[in-house]
Scaffold this motif. Sequence first.
Motif, mmCIF file in Angstrom:
data_model
loop_
_atom_site.group_PDB
_atom_site.id
_atom_site.type_symbol
_atom_site.label_atom_id
_atom_site.label_comp_id
_atom_site.label_asym_id
_atom_site.label_seq_id
_atom_site.Cartn_x
_atom_site.Cartn_y
_atom_site.Cartn_z
ATOM 1 N N TRP C 156 -2.715 7.510 -8.813
ATOM 2 C CA TRP C 156 -1.760 6.397 -8.791
ATOM 3 C C TRP C 156 -0.716 6.568 -7.683
ATOM 4 N N GLU C 157 -0.155 7.779 -7.583
ATOM 5 C CA GLU C 157 0.873 7.963 -6.555
ATOM 6 C C GLU C 157 0.282 7.821 -5.150
ATOM 7 N N MET C 160 -0.388 3.951 -4.661
ATOM 8 C CA MET C 160 0.851 3.169 -4.534
ATOM 9 C C MET C 160 1.583 3.491 -3.234
ATOM 10 N N THR C 161 1.594 4.761 -2.833
ATOM 11 C CA THR C 161 2.248 5.096 -1.563
ATOM 12 C C THR C 161 1.449 4.554 -0.388
ATOM 13 N N THR C 189 7.506 -4.140 -2.567
ATOM 14 C CA THR C 189 6.341 -3.299 -2.814
ATOM 15 C C THR C 189 6.675 -2.218 -3.842
ATOM 16 N N SER C 193 5.269 -1.985 -7.666
ATOM 17 C CA SER C 193 4.668 -0.727 -8.094
ATOM 18 C C SER C 193 5.358 -0.194 -9.338
ATOM 19 N N GLY C 197 2.842 0.857 -11.992
ATOM 20 C CA GLY C 197 2.649 2.283 -12.179
ATOM 21 C C GLY C 197 3.792 2.940 -12.924
ATOM 22 N N ALA C 203 6.375 5.773 -10.977
ATOM 23 C CA ALA C 203 6.373 5.114 -9.668
ATOM 24 C C ALA C 203 7.383 5.710 -8.702
ATOM 25 N N LEU C 205 6.624 7.317 -5.403
ATOM 26 C CA LEU C 205 6.232 6.862 -4.065
ATOM 27 C C LEU C 205 7.042 7.482 -2.935
ATOM 28 N N TYR D 52 -3.684 -3.515 -9.461
ATOM 29 C CA TYR D 52 -2.287 -3.734 -9.839
ATOM 30 C C TYR D 52 -2.192 -4.788 -10.950
ATOM 31 N N ALA D 68 2.973 -8.349 -6.503
ATOM 32 C CA ALA D 68 1.857 -7.634 -5.882
ATOM 33 C C ALA D 68 1.101 -8.556 -4.933
#
Lengths: 257, 257, 257, 257
Positions: C156-157, C160-161, C189, C193, C197, C203, C205, D52, D68
């Motif tokens: 996930w990280e 998302m990043t 963004t 996220s 997340g 979340a 990031l 997402y 998103a």
Amino acid sequence: MASFFQSFVDYCRHPAIPYKKFGEAGDIETSNKRVWAALAAEFLGMLLFALYGGEARDSAAAYGNGLALAVLVYATANVSGGHLNPAVTLGTIISGHMHWQRGLAYMAAQFLGGITGVLFQVALIPDASINMGNEGPGCFTHLGGQFIRKDQLFGWELVMTFVLVSVVYAVAISKPGHGNIGPLAVGYTLFASAFIGGPLTGAALNPARVLGPALIYNCYWNTAFIYIFAEYIGGAIAAILAMLLYGPGPEHGGDHE
Amino acid sequence: MASFFQSFVDYCRHPAIPYKKFGEAGDIETSNKRVWAALAAEFLGMLLFALYGGEARDSAAAYGNGLALAVLVYATANVSGGHLNPAVTLGTIISGHMHWQRGLAYMAAQFLGGITGVLFQVALIPDASINMGNEGPGCFTHLGGQFIRKDQLFGWELVMTFVLVSVVYAVAISKPGHGNIGPLAVGYTLFASAFIGGPLTGAALNPARVLGPALIYNCYWNTAFIYIFAEYIGGAIAAILAMLLYGPGPEHGGDHE
Amino acid sequence: MASFFQSFVDYCRHPAIPYKKFGEAGDIETSNKRVWAALAAEFLGMLLFALYGGEARDSAAAYGNGLALAVLVYATANVSGGHLNPAVTLGTIISGHMHWQRGLAYMAAQFLGGITGVLFQVALIPDASINMGNEGPGCFTHLGGQFIRKDQLFGWELVMTFVLVSVVYAVAISKPGHGNIGPLAVGYTLFASAFIGGPLTGAALNPARVLGPALIYNCYWNTAFIYIFAEYIGGAIAAILAMLLYGPGPEHGGDHE
Amino acid sequence: MASFFQSFVDYCRHPAIPYKKFGEAGDIETSNKRVWAALAAEFLGMLLFALYGGEARDSAAAYGNGLALAVLVYATANVSGGHLNPAVTLGTIISGHMHWQRGLAYMAAQFLGGITGVLFQVALIPDASINMGNEGPGCFTHLGGQFIRKDQLFGWELVMTFVLVSVVYAVAISKPGHGNIGPLAVGYTLFASAFIGGPLTGAALNPARVLGPALIYNCYWNTAFIYIFAEYIGGAIAAILAMLLYGPGPEHGGDHE
């Protein structure tokens, strides 16, 4: 079918409707085609706004109405100027940015759109029916005035509509416009008003949003006209103040960008 | 009536107030008419911000204040530069973007607007009355300092106002401005601060928003001046830092866009 | 005092730091003054982001972090390019938009800012104290991995990043940028996220947002480095993809706007 | 490793993919490299949107999906035009803004991306598994039609997709576009729809968002095709109306900006 579609495409290829920008709605020399497109945009935009806005309930109402207005103004701005509100149109008549005849046609399209949008609700929302009374979606829950006095209702709707129409002038009609952010600023004005005035009046700010549900669901007639008058007066004051600040529109001999 | 209106339109058609852009508020060579329009805009904008912001309660406060500020800065940006905050105005005096005399007039208009906005609340909100004490709408609920120590209150308001005024410089006053997104960025700064500092201090960030309710509702005098001093100091630090980064304004001999 | 202030103003009137635009951070020929201003902006921006972001709790976290990031990128964009994230800076080194030496200095400023921001929390938040463990504000509540497996946390990280840094390239670094809306898109963004997340990983990031609380509050060391590695890898992949799409930056011989 | 990376950088330095703007996706004379980049962008963007969007639950769904979408359209706009929705692509084929062959390739990339995004969910979300049925994340909770009749489901998805595609035309495809605010307006359209239609249909507005979960989780097949047909028809009507207002695209002999 293909050839019918090709005929349609050929029809579209011709002149086409001249492009406009948000707020730029008053030039009377435009073609008939453009005028009808503008009236259709006001009708359809108002229909969708009434349908969307009325379905939004409780805590979602501020988002539902504010964002929907922003989005529908983006969609219609280039065609009709994106008024979608008789109080905005009254303002542009007063300040000379729109001929009064076209303005009345805009208002008719808006009111018809608002009423038709509520009829779409009846078709698309499970528990909605004509003549259902004060529980109808989009009937402003405080139309009965049970929480605030009628003069306070009048005051809030006047002030909030004044702010809305002032923002329309600042970001769209006056010269140094704020460009493509304009419709978003207008939507956010309704958004903010819904958070503030929502618990007190329902935050209508738009005569066509009030009349539609009142007519179809037969709700809160005792305060509907307080809303409508307050909103028209708020819009008119904003237009007069804008004239003082930015000068009058072309109908009163002012410059037009 | 029609001829009175026509006279008004004729009056408006003349010179009109030169257009300005967001943040562009300091040129002292402007006409008297423009100066008075700017003061009126600061008064009216602050009135509406105090009225809107104070009515927002609890979870709606961040939206109500943040979006209302963005929207009112859009509405006033072209007329007065859209300060609507004495801490912003103090910053522009320090950095040389506004003559100190006009700055003091701006602040007077802002404080008067803030007080008048609270009087509008008294008229328009059912359970509001003069001198009602700490329950008054817009009395910052943590003014009593019951949740954080007074030095923490001072620190949060200083830091948050520093961020607010820094964003004003970055998006509006310094050269490579962020254009028409500016007022939105300013409003979002208050919005974000209300989510962060709201539970701790109420997130005032504006001396005129603090003084109005304190005077009219007679609430939390024991911490009101901590807010006000912290906010002015945060604004001043931001202005000094901005001078270092972008150079001083025209009052100190710097260039002005 | 007045004369000291005048000296400061005179100092500011000189050369001043050349203006930059959002994302434009790599030109190594710039003056020393500008480089130090950029490092100070990254330090101060990251300090404020850690302070704001860590204080945001629960349902406010998405707003508090997303909007705070947008606002702080607006405030720093013209000075340092508004990275405020070591994973963004790593990306710009890889794609040749920043010399690796300056990039390491940026990262040092960001990590120091993140740590200092957490120390500000200790001073300004009533129930925060050094070494308090997993309850520290800004300790990612899922750092313990109690809800998802560690490989899912890593995934996930990373994803998302990747999205965050891809948006930075699309709206700020690549040629046909999206102008002044850029910082808002970056903030949104993170906002989006945090909604998606957030319940799974918190979340983060951003390596500097993870290291600060871990060091000061001594929390969740068992997963902190999973976050940091995932974020750096996500940023690197986004940079490589951006190079493929838009070409490399000036450090690798590419054009620079 | 370093030399492999240098080779990659050298590869990137060459021609590079010509830049595009949001909505500008139809020029068939473009290089093969650009076409493949566009298809990759549609695939990857749709993958991330499905990942997402499907993870967003309940009250976060409107934010999670709306923001998103905005963010991913920003990320892909310059590469593929940022469609990320087969109903948008169908519209551009009908109005002549995209050749039908490329349009079908876009749709294939979108559907594959939507399916792959759901497979990513299975890997990254703790309680998700293939074939899990109606509880699968991203299975529209009202696909079973338990709250509204199927004709109402059809009506809402048609109307909401019509609004979405109309906004795409207004802010991105038609001539006087709204510039860099475009992707945000598109995202807000989904955002607003999620608040309005979310409680009734789940507010899909996108055939690829419906098919992915239905295939992988094996959920709600009895209504999936109602969604998909309604969305395609809504997009088609919007395209025909846009042609009437703005003229046809280059595939039908119209001008192209």
